[in-house]
Scaffold this motif. Structure first.
Motif, short mmCIF file in Angstrom:
data_model
loop_
_atom_site.label_atom_id
_atom_site.label_comp_id
_atom_site.label_asym_id
_atom_site.label_seq_id
_atom_site.Cartn_x
_atom_site.Cartn_y
_atom_site.Cartn_z
N LEU A 34 -74.28 10.03 41.44
CA LEU A 34 -73.03 10.33 42.14
C LEU A 34 -73.11 10.10 43.64
O LEU A 34 -72.10 10.11 44.33
N VAL A 59 -66.29 8.24 38.55
CA VAL A 59 -66.32 9.50 37.80
C VAL A 59 -65.05 10.30 38.04
O VAL A 59 -64.43 10.81 37.10
N ARG A 60 -64.61 10.39 39.28
CA ARG A 60 -63.39 11.13 39.58
C ARG A 60 -62.19 10.50 38.89
O ARG A 60 -61.32 11.20 38.37
N LEU A 103 -74.24 5.41 35.83
CA LEU A 103 -73.58 6.66 35.46
C LEU A 103 -73.84 7.02 34.00
O LEU A 103 -74.01 8.20 33.67
N ARG A 117 -69.47 4.99 42.62
CA ARG A 117 -69.78 5.76 41.42
C ARG A 117 -69.04 7.09 41.43
O ARG A 117 -68.52 7.53 40.40
N LEU A 118 -69.00 7.73 42.57
CA LEU A 118 -68.25 8.97 42.68
C LEU A 118 -66.77 8.72 42.38
O LEU A 118 -66.14 9.48 41.64
#
Length: 119
Positions: A14, A23-24, A57, A19-20
């Motif tokens: 993350l 995921v969000r 991820l 990548r963050l």
């Protein structure tokens, strides 16, 4: 229960802006997930970059995938994300519940949204 090694791997995955964002976006998409092309467009990366980030991820246990016809659908790995939150919050209060109150309130609001998905 998530251990320290798993948490470090998840946080490392993350610890990169795209990548963050991925995921969000997948968390926002809900359990149905998103097709790879739509996800790439939503987070502003090329398909090649998306594949690279999704591999990281997935390896960290934060994203799952499934095939639907010709598409690959990616979803947030909610159980693992929940374990990551629990890992962080496990010893939060130490007898002072007011310390955790903002996080608990935020998660409670999230749970109301989750109930909407399952209805």
């Amino acid at each position: 229960m998530m251990g320290e090694r798993q948490a470090v791997a998840a946080f490392a995955a993350l610890g990169q802006e795209h990548r963050l964002r991925i995921v969000r976006r997948l968390v926002t998409a809900g359990p149905d997930g998103m097709a790879a092309g739509m996800l790439a467009e939503a987070v502003g990366v090329s398909g090649t970059n998306l594949s690279f980030h999704l591999k990281e991820l997935t390896h960290a246990g934060l994203v799952t995938s499934r095939r639907e016809g010709r598409s690959i659908i990616y979803s947030a790995a909610y159980p693992d994300l929940s374990e990551l939150i629990q890992f962080l919050m496990r010893d939060c209060c130490q007898g002072h519940p007011e310390v955790c109150a903002p996080a608990v309130a935020a998660l409670s609001a999230c749970c109301k949204e989750t109930a909407r998905w399952t209805s």
